[in-house]
Design an enzyme around this catalytic site. Structure first.
Site, PDB file in Angstrom:
ATOM      1  CD  GLU A 127       5.269 -27.172  44.838  1.00  0.00           C
ATOM      2  OE1 GLU A 127       5.952 -26.644  45.727  1.00  0.00           O
ATOM      3  OE2 GLU A 127       4.020 -27.305  44.941  1.00  0.00           O
ATOM      4  CG  ASP A 161      11.926 -19.188  50.232  1.00  0.00           C
ATOM      5  OD1 ASP A 161      11.179 -19.869  49.513  1.00  0.00           O
ATOM      6  OD2 ASP A 161      11.639 -18.889  51.411  1.00  0.00           O
TER       7      ASP A 161
END
Ligand code: ADE
Length: 230
Positions: free
Chosen positions: A12, A196
């Site tokens: 990230e 997801d």
């Protein structure tokens, strides 16, 4: 202005460090903090490790030790709202802890005395995010993000979080960071790209889309830094 940019996982923050280019590294409280300059701002970057405890430590350290005056979180989330597809961006307008439970004493889920069930995000930073989205000609959804120390990978748990908090997405750090920033009076924004949809395929999709979704979020966050006034 000194801006903290935080993620939970190496994937990230790697695109953010790449964009900053040159930075120094300081070890503090068993973590690495990277300091550099971008778009006229002093920047401190770190990934906390996963979950509410580590993210609380990192957010507090960025503010108290590294003197950040504004905090931006960039990362990935599981989508709940069916309008959110993998790769889409969501900015939190309110956040809650889905796993905080003292309902035994008659309190609602996510609430403890002297706290609040939801933390509201900063309207000014969301307005900047909306400007960036229109500059980039991309869709940015605003919504409720639910945080908990669980990787959610079941339709049943996802449906419960949706029904209980009306949440649009879920992850594992946003609300703990928001609690720290609210208490220390530092403006914050929690941005996530969907990796997801928190169902039985979640772990498979997460592994496949972590990097590309983290990149989407990081690119957007750096555009925000470019827009934030000095
Ligand atoms: N972050 C990204 N996907 C997640 C999920 N399914 N559960 C918790 N945190 C997440």
């Amino acid at each position: 202005m000194k801006i903290a940019i935080m993620g939970a996982m190496p994937e990230e923050i790697e695109p953010i460090l790449k964009k900053i280019g040159t930075y120094s590294t300081t070890k503090y409280a068993l973590n690495n903090y990277y300091e550099g300059r971008y778009a006229g701002h002093d920047i401190v970057v770190a990934y906390s490790k996963i979950g509410k405890v580590f993210s609380t430590l990192t957010a507090a350290s960025m503010i108290e030790k590294f003197k950040a005056e504004l905090l931006l979180f960039s990362g990935v989330a599981g989508g709940i709202n069916p309008s959110l597809k993998i790769g889409d961006l969501i900015v939190a307008n309110a956040l809650c802890q889905h796993d905080l439970d003292i309902t035994a004493f008659g309190h609602p889920h996510g609430f403890v005395p002297e706290g609040s069930q939801f933390i509201n995000a900063e309207k000014e930073l969301i307005a900047i995010a909306n400007d960036v989205a229109s500059d980039m000609n991309i869709k940015l959804q605003e919504g409720i993000i639910a945080t908990g120390d669980q990787f959610v990978h079941s339709q049943e748990r996802k449906d419960w979080i949706s029904a209980t908090f009306n949440a649009d997405a879920l992850e594992m750090e946003g609300t703990s960071v928001a609690v720290v920033c609210e208490a220390l009076q530092v403006p914050f924004l929690i941005l996530r790209a969907i990796s997801d949809t928190a169902d039985m395929d979640a772990s498979f999709n997460f592994d496949e889309f972590l990097e590309s979704s983290a990149q989407e979020s990081a690119t957007f966050i750096m555009k925000m830094v470019e827009k934030i006034g000095n």
